[in-house]
Scaffold this motif. Structure first.
Motif, PDB file in Angstrom:
ATOM      1  N   CYS C 315      -9.396  12.772   4.249  1.00 17.72           N
ATOM      2  CA  CYS C 315      -9.866  11.610   4.870  1.00 17.72           C
ATOM      3  C   CYS C 315     -11.559  11.791   4.245  1.00 17.72           C
ATOM      4  N   HIS C 317     -13.920  10.374   5.801  1.00 17.95           N
ATOM      5  CA  HIS C 317     -14.735  10.241   6.980  1.00 17.95           C
ATOM      6  C   HIS C 317     -14.628  11.698   7.907  1.00 17.95           C
ATOM      7  N   CYS C 318     -13.472  12.166   8.056  1.00 18.19           N
ATOM      8  CA  CYS C 318     -13.407  13.188   9.091  1.00 18.19           C
ATOM      9  C   CYS C 318     -12.579  14.329   8.205  1.00 18.19           C
ATOM     10  N   LEU C 322      -4.658  13.743   4.075  1.00 23.60           N
ATOM     11  CA  LEU C 322      -3.883  12.432   3.997  1.00 23.60           C
ATOM     12  C   LEU C 322      -2.832  12.768   3.043  1.00 23.60           C
ATOM     13  N   ARG C 324      -1.064  10.431   0.173  1.00 21.15           N
ATOM     14  CA  ARG C 324      -1.277   9.122  -0.362  1.00 21.15           C
ATOM     15  C   ARG C 324      -0.364   9.109  -1.690  1.00 21.15           C
TER      16      ARG C 324
ATOM     17  N   CYS D 315      -7.711   5.950   7.946  1.00 17.79           N
ATOM     18  CA  CYS D 315      -7.343   7.518   8.137  1.00 17.79           C
ATOM     19  C   CYS D 315      -6.854   7.429   9.394  1.00 17.79           C
ATOM     20  N   PRO D 316      -5.627   8.239   9.526  1.00 13.66           N
ATOM     21  CA  PRO D 316      -4.738   8.306  10.791  1.00 13.66           C
ATOM     22  C   PRO D 316      -5.586   9.132  11.707  1.00 13.66           C
ATOM     23  N   HIS D 317      -6.676   9.870  11.476  1.00 12.61           N
ATOM     24  CA  HIS D 317      -7.610  10.891  12.198  1.00 12.61           C
ATOM     25  C   HIS D 317      -8.644  10.143  12.798  1.00 12.61           C
ATOM     26  N   CYS D 318      -9.298   9.487  11.987  1.00 13.57           N
ATOM     27  CA  CYS D 318     -10.792   8.774  12.605  1.00 13.57           C
ATOM     28  C   CYS D 318     -10.718   7.323  12.346  1.00 13.57           C
ATOM     29  N   GLY D 320     -11.119   5.389   9.784  1.00 14.16           N
ATOM     30  CA  GLY D 320     -11.982   4.938   8.813  1.00 14.16           C
ATOM     31  C   GLY D 320     -11.498   4.174   7.593  1.00 14.16           C
ATOM     32  N   VAL D 321     -11.861   3.269   6.796  1.00 19.73           N
ATOM     33  CA  VAL D 321     -11.328   2.911   5.686  1.00 19.73           C
ATOM     34  C   VAL D 321     -11.091   3.666   4.813  1.00 19.73           C
ATOM     35  N   LEU D 322      -9.740   3.557   3.882  1.00 18.98           N
ATOM     36  CA  LEU D 322      -9.600   4.320   2.946  1.00 18.98           C
ATOM     37  C   LEU D 322      -9.461   3.235   1.620  1.00 18.98           C
TER      38      LEU D 322
END
Lengths: 328, 328, 328, 328
Positions: C315, C317-318, C322, C324, D315-318, D320-322
């Protein structure tokens, strides 16, 4: 440079006239109605020429209307000769730098494929005046004029690009075909010559059988009758299926690849236009030109545009805009 | 190891000569003009041999020029025999480790496909000297030499790779074809034997009809005439369309997959070269080698390179690493 | 439940025997040499049966060796009958829950495609004992046993999957073919009936011409001779090219789609295995099973694995992992 | 607007009746059993009509059962005429705005492809009443009714979309075919006319040979016998393989592209449905409608759905848009 003003003016007029003629012959764009009229006149001339060749081959028509056919041929040669000379004269106006030199540029143009076709369209007539030639051959060879139509078919750009891209693969297919052809015809001659000495008389004749079988044509004028010959015949037929499947596979993958490349090029053009956030009217016109040039349908282009707007690429670390597509 | 200096020197000279001969026979690269000359000599020899076989099958030429054909055959056998022996001698120079042992390496080389083809090119001649064989068969079998050309066709690497990748699918297609062949020919024999006892005489004969129909060849030498037979014939013809469509589909998807894989390999090579930010002259030469090995056209390679430069694996704004998700 | 210990023991022995027989007939895996021996025995039996049918159709062989053929047929029927009964008995051992019921499960198994084929392999023999049937038909129909081989061809899983996936498209192709067939044969009857009343006698006969032309078979037993008929014939032939190109296109896209799906499934299996950072020996064995099941080559699998290791998805962001792939 | 309440009520009843009839004729959805019954009645009527045309062409059936065929034709014309008039009447109920005007809307409907087919299905009958026509032609032309079935084949939407998308490419293929046809037939006439003056009588006749060869049909009614003619014949046959491979390649790439587009559209519909985290029953019904409209199989749809759920755009963790990068 040091010429008198009068010659200067004449020269300028000459260049301006050449430029006009160049445009009239469809040098750039097809929007002007006059350009379109010239285009259509030449297309209709070619179509009528093909029709004339076909009809003249029918004996009773050729006898009944001989003079008409002859007059039309003279007129056609005149038109196509003038067209050729005008194209030769205006070749230096072409966008490509290689053609700009007044002498070498025109010579270079003369050996370009379309120029050779234009020459072939009238050459048999002039040759027939100097060399002793079979009159019927001269008449029939006028059918070469049909290739002049290649200039006007815009839908073939993808096809030409695929052919160029897959040249080596198509060459390999033809090479495989040649080897298989030599091999199967020689063996078939070996197997069938004793049983049918007049049918499979020699290897060149057996090659005719081989081509007819490998292309799954199957006229039936030469058919193996011995068990060994029929086994080889069956094998050849199955190889023939491969000879059809192979180019079909090559071309299918070639078309897919071309469309992928063209979609990606359009996507990149869209992303360049989107860099400032919006698509101005001028950018939209430019994108439409790109779309036409790439041969994409409006729907495909709309889908790419929509996707690019909805899913822009940003750097995950800093948020800057990225252009990625599917590069590998 | 403990050999005298003289024998040592002789051995070194022997190895150096072997190495030179190995290179002359096109062992590595094709840049040297001498290597090219040898290549072309052998290619022309094969072509002339094929031509000779074809021409000799024409009776009046064979009678008129018999001695010429015979002399040329002797010369050819000599050339190809020497070539075979030289290749056998220099086999230990091959890059592949499996061939390095002086005895086992050469034996292993002898059963490699290209070596077997080289042997087959001269074997019928020598066999004919010891065994009683049909003279005409020996003559025609010289056509096997055409397969020697396989060595020189570089464009076929993609084709061979597809064939290897799709071996199982092609095998399955052939299996389906065999089952359909057995089934349709048996049923057609059942339906047509009474109506045409001399045409559909037994199942092996009906199989000839089946192959001719399933490959959409259609010679017309055997045609069903009963209603049931024609129904089965139509069904067989439609299955035949499937028999063409099936391998075409397999090969089309195989070519697409190969090109995808090769593009990705080239992309990875480009990215490795780009890791330090620039592509040095040496890296460029290496990339060109990779390109040739992968059978990509210059345009395709240029597009991948350009894309990799414009859309690097690193964010142009902050330098963070980006990961592409098109691996599966 | 309340059965005596003896019956309980007998029942357990019965179940254990059934389980053994189930495994012997190739119910699960093919590693055991005994299982392989049974497999090969049945495959050879089918091959010999097909050979017997083919040879028996040759008159002089059938007369000379009649009793041998008859004895072999009796033996084959016995073997295949026992095989059928054993498969019926052990059907409840199949992994699929639908077959677990002792009565309904076996009935359900009986209407499964492979069970029907096994039944068809012996049915004509038994039918011939009760019903008056053409003896030759019974003999020839033994060729149906060839379909029993379908069980052993593992390479066909992709082919079956493509056929299932494209069922509707193939159905649409056949529907188009039917409409074109009806249309062209009716029109051809209209155009040619007067000129060749005995060749194009009625529309069913013209349909035979249509099938032969649409599949580009071209026997030449029925050929249009009027100008209108030849125009329609040419059009039909061009439509026929489409009838070959259409399924080829459908299947090519179907195979590509299947390979994409299978690559993606393997990629996901790899990513699950990689979740803990490494691939243990057990995970590697599991991946190999998945690979075989998906029909991917070792090279394809290695490429996917390598890509997944080099380009994991995080990801932006964090930094979380993932999965995909290319889902859309 | 200012109409009396009575006329108002009559008008409303009229509109409600029209709406009911519109639905009965399959205007929207196919869930209602009455709608299905009407559908099936019309499909069976068309099938019986085709059967009648085919059977009536068989002389002895036509003589024996003439009155039955005639009566059935009258009944069919009545049914299809009523169907046509009802469709014309209810055309204004169509969803498309262009058809809403009571006069112009219906005129526009009349020139739509399906309406023209419906008209063609009955027109020959009425024409035959006023104009002097070949009775047999009228009878055979009833086979045009088979095209009415196009309305009911839902599996053809992908095929129609591919045809529309590749129109220009198919046009280019046909253009290439035409040029090759003209060229090869003229040359073949030149080469073979002297050797076989009655077979290759003129260029139109040679064109028949060319079509038969370029489509790899190969009837064998016209076969070149001169060496030059056979060389050109072989070349034409190889070009013919290209003429099959070309559309196969175009269609294969077209189908792949269509399926890619449709998968992406479905994926986007799924993502819209998933925006709130779950898929409600209504959303599921809507997705199913979309799936049917896009012609995707349930398995393909399930795979896309599963993938979208497992690999969301967030994102499943945070959270955020992917952004996915497979747009181009």
């Amino acid at each position: 440079m040091n010429a008198s003003p009068a010659s200067h003016k004449a020269h300028a007029r000459h260049r301006s006239l050449r430029r006009t003629v160049y445009h009239m012959l469809g040098g750039e764009g097809h929007s002007d109605p006059w350009v379109k009229a010239v285009d259509w006149f030449l297309i209709v001339m070619v179509a009528l020429n093909v029709l004339a060749v076909v009809l003249e081959s029918i004996e009773h028509l050729s006898i009944a209307h001989g003079p008409v056919f002859h007059a039309f041929d003279l007129f056609s040669v005149a038109v196509f000769s003038v067209e050729y000379l005008l194209r030769l004269w205006t070749a230096v106006e072409l966008n490509d730098k290689r053609f700009h030199h007044p002498v070498y540029g025109r010579l270079r143009w003369m050996v370009s494929p379309m120029a050779l076709i234009d020459l072939l369209a009238v050459l048999p007539f002039y040759l027939g005046m100097f060399v002793e030639m079979d009159l019927r051959a001269i008449r029939v060879l006028r059918v070469l004029r049909v290739f002049k139509l290649g200039r006007y078919s815009m839908a073939m750009s993808v096809m030409v690009a695929v052919a160029r891209q897959e040249t080596r693969a198509i060459g390999a297919v033809l090479f495989v075909m040649l080897v298989v052809l030599i091999f199967t015809s020689s063996l078939m001659y070996l197997f069938e010559h004793h049983a049918q000495p007049h049918v499979f008389a020699d290897i060149p004749t057996a090659m005719w059988w081989s081509v007819v079988t490998l292309t799954t044509l199957g006229y039936g004028d030469m058919v193996p009758i011995t068990p060994l010959g029929r086994m080889l015949g069956g094998l050849t037929a199955i190889l023939g299926v491969g000879m059809i499947a192979l180019p079909a596979g090559v071309l299918a993958s070639g078309f897919s690849e071309q469309i992928r490349q063209r979609r990606q090029e359009y996507r990149e053009a869209v992303e360049r236009a989107l860099e400032d956030g919006t698509i101005t009217r001028r950018e939209r016109r430019h994108l439409d030109d790109v779309r036409l040039q790439l041969g994409l349908s409006e729907e495909q282009a709309a889908a790419i545009l929509e996707h690019a707007v909805k899913h822009p690429d940003h750097c995950p670390h800093c948020g800057g805009v990225l252009h990625r597509g599917d590069g590998a």
